[in-house]
Every structure is written in structure tokens, then in C-alpha cells.
Design an enzyme around this catalytic site. Structure first.
Site, PDB file in Angstrom:
ATOM      1  N   LEU A 130       1.806   0.007  12.308  1.00 40.86           N
ATOM      2  CA  LEU A 130       0.374  -0.256  12.076  1.00 40.86           C
ATOM      3  C   LEU A 130      -0.470   1.001  12.115  1.00 40.86           C
ATOM      4  O   LEU A 130      -0.243   1.910  12.910  1.00 40.86           O
ATOM      5  CB  LEU A 130      -0.142  -1.273  13.109  1.00 40.86           C
TER       6      LEU A 130
ATOM      7  N   ASP B 271       8.811  -9.850  10.586  1.00 37.99           N
ATOM      8  CA  ASP B 271       9.418 -11.046   9.974  1.00 37.99           C
ATOM      9  C   ASP B 271       8.999 -11.242   8.511  1.00 37.99           C
ATOM     10  O   ASP B 271       9.800 -11.666   7.682  1.00 37.99           O
ATOM     11  CB  ASP B 271       9.056 -12.320  10.758  1.00 37.99           C
TER      12      ASP B 271
ATOM     13  N   ASP C 153      -4.883   0.398   1.638  1.00 38.84           N
ATOM     14  CA  ASP C 153      -5.396  -0.958   1.404  1.00 38.84           C
ATOM     15  C   ASP C 153      -6.866  -0.936   1.000  1.00 38.84           C
ATOM     16  O   ASP C 153      -7.317  -1.849   0.299  1.00 38.84           O
ATOM     17  CB  ASP C 153      -5.171  -1.832   2.644  1.00 38.84           C
TER      18      ASP C 153
ATOM     19  N   HIS D 187     -13.027   1.016  21.137  1.00 33.22           N
ATOM     20  CA  HIS D 187     -12.588   2.167  21.938  1.00 33.22           C
ATOM     21  C   HIS D 187     -11.071   2.168  22.159  1.00 33.22           C
ATOM     22  O   HIS D 187     -10.470   3.214  22.383  1.00 33.22           O
ATOM     23  CB  HIS D 187     -13.309   2.184  23.295  1.00 33.22           C
TER      24      HIS D 187
ATOM     25  N   SER E 260       0.829  -1.210   0.000  1.00 35.15           N
ATOM     26  CA  SER E 260       0.000   0.000   0.000  1.00 35.15           C
ATOM     27  C   SER E 260       0.864   1.260   0.000  1.00 35.15           C
ATOM     28  O   SER E 260       0.339   2.361  -0.179  1.00 35.15           O
ATOM     29  CB  SER E 260      -0.945   0.001   1.202  1.00 35.15           C
ATOM     30  N   HIS E 261       2.186   1.134   0.196  1.00 36.98           N
ATOM     31  CA  HIS E 261       3.044   2.324   0.232  1.00 36.98           C
ATOM     32  C   HIS E 261       4.305   2.176  -0.615  1.00 36.98           C
ATOM     33  O   HIS E 261       5.287   2.878  -0.408  1.00 36.98           O
ATOM     34  CB  HIS E 261       3.354   2.703   1.682  1.00 36.98           C
TER      35      HIS E 261
ATOM     36  N   ARG F 225       1.968   4.159  -4.744  1.00 35.98           N
ATOM     37  CA  ARG F 225       1.762   5.540  -4.297  1.00 35.98           C
ATOM     38  C   ARG F 225       2.268   6.596  -5.290  1.00 35.98           C
ATOM     39  O   ARG F 225       2.008   7.794  -5.099  1.00 35.98           O
ATOM     40  CB  ARG F 225       2.492   5.758  -2.964  1.00 35.98           C
TER      41      ARG F 225
HETATM   42  P1  NDP Z   1      -0.619  -4.440   8.889  1.00 34.14           P
HETATM   43  O1  NDP Z   1      -1.915  -4.678   9.590  1.00 34.14           O
HETATM   44  O2  NDP Z   1      -0.385  -5.110   7.611  1.00 34.14           O
HETATM   45  O3  NDP Z   1       0.612  -4.834   9.842  1.00 34.14           O
HETATM   46  C1  NDP Z   1       0.760  -4.218  11.085  1.00 34.14           C
HETATM   47  C2  NDP Z   1       1.939  -4.800  11.818  1.00 34.14           C
HETATM   48  O4  NDP Z   1       1.592  -6.089  12.305  1.00 34.14           O
HETATM   49  C3  NDP Z   1       3.175  -4.991  10.951  1.00 34.14           C
HETATM   50  O5  NDP Z   1       4.301  -4.644  11.704  1.00 34.14           O
HETATM   51  C4  NDP Z   1       3.135  -6.476  10.621  1.00 34.14           C
HETATM   52  O6  NDP Z   1       4.427  -7.042  10.385  1.00 34.14           O
HETATM   53  C5  NDP Z   1       2.526  -7.054  11.872  1.00 34.14           C
HETATM   54  N1  NDP Z   1       1.820  -8.295  11.610  1.00 34.14           N
HETATM   55  C6  NDP Z   1       0.882  -8.519  10.664  1.00 34.14           C
HETATM   56  N2  NDP Z   1       0.429  -9.777  10.745  1.00 34.14           N
HETATM   57  C7  NDP Z   1       1.110 -10.376  11.759  1.00 34.14           C
HETATM   58  C8  NDP Z   1       1.100 -11.673  12.329  1.00 34.14           C
HETATM   59  N3  NDP Z   1       0.305 -12.633  11.868  1.00 34.14           N
HETATM   60  N4  NDP Z   1       1.920 -11.934  13.370  1.00 34.14           N
HETATM   61  C9  NDP Z   1       2.744 -10.967  13.861  1.00 34.14           C
HETATM   62  N5  NDP Z   1       2.806  -9.711  13.356  1.00 34.14           N
HETATM   63  C10 NDP Z   1       1.989  -9.422  12.319  1.00 34.14           C
HETATM   64  O7  NDP Z   1      -0.371  -2.850   8.721  1.00 34.14           O
HETATM   65  P2  NDP Z   1      -1.449  -1.719   8.437  1.00 34.14           P
HETATM   66  O8  NDP Z   1      -2.351  -2.221   7.378  1.00 34.14           O
HETATM   67  O9  NDP Z   1      -2.053  -1.260   9.707  1.00 34.14           O
HETATM   68  O10 NDP Z   1      -0.524  -0.556   7.856  1.00 34.14           O
HETATM   69  C11 NDP Z   1       0.056  -0.701   6.570  1.00 34.14           C
HETATM   70  C12 NDP Z   1       1.027   0.410   6.310  1.00 34.14           C
HETATM   71  O11 NDP Z   1       0.344   1.623   6.085  1.00 34.14           O
HETATM   72  C13 NDP Z   1       2.039   0.697   7.422  1.00 34.14           C
HETATM   73  O12 NDP Z   1       3.338   0.649   6.861  1.00 34.14           O
HETATM   74  C14 NDP Z   1       1.710   2.117   7.858  1.00 34.14           C
HETATM   75  O13 NDP Z   1       2.834   2.882   8.250  1.00 34.14           O
HETATM   76  C15 NDP Z   1       1.118   2.678   6.590  1.00 34.14           C
HETATM   77  N6  NDP Z   1       0.277   3.835   6.887  1.00 34.14           N
HETATM   78  C16 NDP Z   1       0.793   5.074   6.665  1.00 34.14           C
HETATM   79  C17 NDP Z   1       0.046   6.194   6.977  1.00 34.14           C
HETATM   80  C18 NDP Z   1       0.614   7.559   6.835  1.00 34.14           C
HETATM   81  O14 NDP Z   1      -0.045   8.514   7.228  1.00 34.14           O
HETATM   82  N7  NDP Z   1       1.803   7.731   6.290  1.00 34.14           N
HETATM   83  C19 NDP Z   1      -1.323   6.082   7.499  1.00 34.14           C
HETATM   84  C20 NDP Z   1      -1.727   4.717   7.729  1.00 34.14           C
HETATM   85  C21 NDP Z   1      -0.959   3.636   7.414  1.00 34.14           C
HETATM   86  P3  NDP Z   1       4.908  -7.395   8.863  1.00 34.14           P
HETATM   87  O15 NDP Z   1       5.148  -6.069   8.222  1.00 34.14           O
HETATM   88  O16 NDP Z   1       6.128  -8.240   9.022  1.00 34.14           O
HETATM   89  O17 NDP Z   1       3.770  -8.136   8.224  1.00 34.14           O
HETATM   90  O1  PYC Z   2      -2.773   4.260   3.974  1.00 30.89           O
HETATM   91  O2  PYC Z   2      -3.987   5.299   5.482  1.00 30.89           O
HETATM   92  C1  PYC Z   2      -3.082   5.270   4.635  1.00 30.89           C
HETATM   93  C2  PYC Z   2      -2.297   6.506   4.409  1.00 30.89           C
HETATM   94  C3  PYC Z   2      -2.619   7.777   4.744  1.00 30.89           C
HETATM   95  C4  PYC Z   2      -1.579   8.583   4.340  1.00 30.89           C
HETATM   96  C5  PYC Z   2      -0.654   7.784   3.743  1.00 30.89           C
HETATM   97  N1  PYC Z   2      -1.109   6.517   3.817  1.00 30.89           N
END
Ligand code: NDP
Ligand code: PYC
Length: 352
Positions: free
Chosen positions: A182, A310, A191, A233, A50-51, A55
Site C-alpha cells: 500500500l 486475496d 490511480d 497524522h 496502476s502498475h 506504466r
Molecule cells: P490499495 O489501496 O489498492 O491496496 C492496498 C492493500 O490493501 C493491498 O494489499 C490490497 O490487497 C489490500 N486491500 C484492499 N482492499 C481490501 C479489503 N477490502 N480487504 C482486505 N484487504 C484489502 O493499494 P494502493 O492504491 O495504496 O497502492 C497501489 C499500488 O501502487 C501498490 O502496488 C503500490 O506498491 C504501488 N505504488 C508504487 C509506488 C512506487 O514508488 N513504486 C508508489 C506508490 C504506490 P489486494 O491487492 O488483494 O486488493
Molecule cells: O503510483 O504513486 C505511484 C507511484 C509512484 C512511483 C511509481 N508509482
């Protein structure tokens, strides 16, 4: 893992150089281009889909809209022994971090802890690239970024919070750092866009449509609907904390403070980012990495099959030996964006 047949593999350095040419051609300085290109290429390498290159159109339409300054030079202020402020001057957050990083590490080592508060910045990326390098230097790091109003606070009626991610990195003993990264929303906005593009429905409890009714349709969420925090919450409280740390404390916008209305095409949030960096060698126990190792062993013994981070490290190792996986059509579009797409294809050979 078996590659998708539409995927080609390209060396990381080649992908990064290609992206840097694109950024510079579309209005950033050479320095900003290089920082953003490395960030996007590394996200693609680690399977942060997603990034990664997904993007690029959003970065370019934002630059074209005039909403962000791709040539901004951040201003760093040393405001206290453990506190640095950076005014990103309406530029990207990563160059602001780069400008203050050395001073931040020095302060963390001198004081045991230091804080970096960035405001007037645009973060459109994954957060793990911001924190993982600190852990590789033996430091513990936390970062918080707020984004754009698209998440309804728990029990509320309208979108107010951003997807507000939190990332954490800690060193281990002779192993890749423990890193989690996360969104505090049930799903990252990126996503949702990918699910809509692929015609996939979302699990229940992720979002609402424009009337506030629960929906599993990503298109309805994007078309005037909103996301929900993860974990009810509890996620909502963490998202509130991110607004407080990344916006109230830094002086950046809250996620609800800005509008893209006057800048058609703009997609990057103009907000803030906070870092907390800790030197664990100052702790009473003084053996943080070994204690982290003990915790990881106990988690594995308890049945947790993998640590956060991982999966990315696994994808990274594959990319290091085979090249970074990119969709073939996406790669062709990237080459067109450089304005000189008569190059050679790493997999299919020279373009006729
Ligand atoms: P995910 O839900 O995919 O993953 C969240 C974390 O949980 C990761 O560190 C992941 O590790 C870990 N994880 C996932 N599955 C497991 C598992 N089964 N067991 C153990 N650990 C696990 O991430 P999000 O969808 O919440 O976020 C995706 C990306 O979006 C992030 O990189 C975030 O920074 C980015 N984002 C950026 C924003 C911005 O404003 N710039 C805003 C919102 C999101 P692993 O990576 O190894 O799978
Ligand atoms: O995936 O939520 C997101 C996001 C917001 C800004 C950059 N990524």
C-alpha cells in the site's frame, strides 16, 4: 468475473515476451528488459492496474529522456553479516534486487534476519512482486520505497513526501502468502492519473489543488496540486519512516531531493529501497505459518471477508486459465512499440 468488451486475453509468457522486446528496443539491456517485462506482466495479470501496462509509456519516455540508465549493472557490497548494500547506479530497482537476492536469502537464513539497502535506484512498479517470493520460500519480508515529492505532510503546506509504499509478505500453512502492498498516501499517484483519464472524481480528503484548497478533481491534483497522506497524522508518520528507511538509511535521494526539470519526459523517481527479511524458523515458537493460519481463521471468524492479497490471487487464477486481460487498443499500441506489429492476435487470430 465478466470481462470488459474491450478486453482481450493473452498468455502471460506472450505478454512478458512482448514487453521485453519493447524495453530492449527502447534502451535497456536484455537482462533488465526481461526483469521489467516480467514485473509489468505480473502486475497486469494480478489486476494491479496502476502498475501494469499502463506504466509502459512512462517507462519509455523516461528511458528516452536519459534520466535512467536502462543498462546499469548494480554493484553489490557485503557490508556486515546481516547487511547488504547495492548501488543501482542510476538503474532500475528490480535488477538491483535480483543481483543481491540470493545473498540476502542466505544471510537471512544464517542470521535469522538480514537487510538489503538499495540506493540510486528507480522504482516505478508495484512492490508486492518484490516481497511475495520471499514468503513462498518460508521467509517474512518487508520493503519500503520512497518516490517523488507529491504528498503534503500532515498539517503542512507543501508537497514533500513521496507516495511512499510499504509491502509486507508472510508465509501461511498450505495457502498463498499473506501480502499487503500500500501507498502511504490516500491514493497512489498512478490511480490519480487513471481517475483523471477516466474523468472520475476522487473521494474527499485525498488531495489539494495548487492553492492548497481541498479538491476532489484528479486533474487539479496533477496540475500543481498535491496528495495527502492516508489516515492523517498516522499515514504521515509512516511516510516519514519510509523516507528514513528507503532514503536516509540506504543513501538514496529523499523524495524532495531530485528534479526532472532537465529531463523532459522523465517520470521515474530516483531514490532508494530497503528490504528486511526474517527467517521465522529461528523464532522461539518455531511454527509461524501455523500461527499465521490461526490468525487468518480468527479474522475470518470476526467477519473480515478477505485477506489483503486475496483479490490479486483471484485475478491471477483467472488469468492463469483464461490469459491476462489487456485492453485491446492498449495491446495494439504495445505491438506497434515492438516495431514489428505484424503478429498474430491471441483472440482475433492472425493480423491480415
Ligand atoms: P490499495 O489501496 O489498492 O491496496 C492496498 C492493500 O490493501 C493491498 O494489499 C490490497 O490487497 C489490500 N486491500 C484492499 N482492499 C481490501 C479489503 N477490502 N480487504 C482486505 N484487504 C484489502 O493499494 P494502493 O492504491 O495504496 O497502492 C497501489 C499500488 O501502487 C501498490 O502496488 C503500490 O506498491 C504501488 N505504488 C508504487 C509506488 C512506487 O514508488 N513504486 C508508489 C506508490 C504506490 P489486494 O491487492 O488483494 O486488493
Ligand atoms: O503510483 O504513486 C505511484 C507511484 C509512484 C512511483 C511509481 N508509482
Amino acid at each position: 468475473m465478466q470481462d470488459n468488451p474491450n478486453t482481450v486475453r493473452i498468455p502471460l509468457a506472450e505478454l512478458s515476451a512482448l514487453l521485453a522486446r519493447i524495453f530492449e528496443r527502447h534502451g535497456t539491456s536484455a537482462q533488465v528488459a526481461s526483469i521489467l517485462a516480467d514485473n509489468v506482466a505480473c502486475a497486469q495479470r494480478d489486476g494491479s492496474h496502476s502498475h501494469g501496462v499502463f506504466r509502459i509509456p512512462g517507462y519509455l519516455s523516461t528511458l528516452a529522456s536519459g534520466w535512467v540508465d536502462g543498462k546499469a549493472v548494480p554493484v553489490v557490497s557485503d557490508s556486515a553479516p546481516g547487511y547488504i548494500n547495492v548501488d543501482a547506479r542510476n538503474g532500475f530497482a528490480q535488477p538491483a534486487l535480483a543481483a543481491a537476492r540470493e545473498a540476502l536469502v542466505a544471510k537471512a537464513r544464517n542470521n535469522g534476519i538480514a537487510l538489503l539497502a538499495i540506493h540510486d535506484s528507480h522504482h516505478f512498479a508495484a512492490l508486492w512482486p518484490d516481497v511475495e517470493p520471499f514468503a513462498r520460500e518460508g521467509l517474512v519480508a518487508l520493503t519500503f520505497v520512497n518516490s517523488m515529492a507529491c504528498v503534503v505532510p500532515h498539517g503542512g503546506r507543501q508537497a514533500l513526501f513521496g507516495t511512499n509504499p510499504i509491502a509486507f509478505a508472510a508465509p501461511r500453512d498450505n495457502a498463498d502468502p499473506l501480502v499487503f502492498d500500500l501507498a502511504t498516501s490516500a491514493i497512489a499517484h498512478g490511480d490519480v492519473q487513471i481517475a483523471a483519464r477516466e474523468g472520475r472524481r476522487l473521494p474527499p480528503g485525498f488531495g489539494v489543488d495548487r492553492s492548497g484548497a481541498p479538491t476532489q478533481d484528479p486533474a487539479a491534483i496533477l496540475d500543481g496540486g498535491a496528495l495527502l497522506p492516508f489516515g492523517g497524522h498516522k499515514g504521515s508518520a509512516l511516510s516519514m519512516m519510509v523516507e528514513l528507511l528507503a532514503a536516509a538509511l540506504t543513501g538514496g535521494n529523499f523524495s524532495f531531493d531530485f528534479t526532472w526539470a532537465d529531463h523532459p519526459g522523465a517520470q521515474t523517481p530516483r531514490t532508494g529501497q530497503l528490504f528486511i527479511v526474517i527467517d521465522p524458523s529461528r523464532a522461539a515458537a518455531g511454527n509461524f505459518a501455523q500461527r499465521a493460519e490461526r490468525l487468518v481463521r480468527a479474522m475470518h471468524d470476526a467477519g473480515q471477508p478477505r485477506m489483503p492479497g486475496d483479490r490479486r490471487y483471484q485475478e491471477r487464477r483467472e488469468a492463469e486459465s483464461l490469459g491476462v486481460a489487456v485492453d485491446h487498443e492498449q495491446l495494439a499500441r504495445l505491438r506497434e512499440l515492438t516495431g514489428s506489429h505484424l503478429g498474430s492476435d491471441p483472440v482475433r487470430g492472425p493480423t491480415p
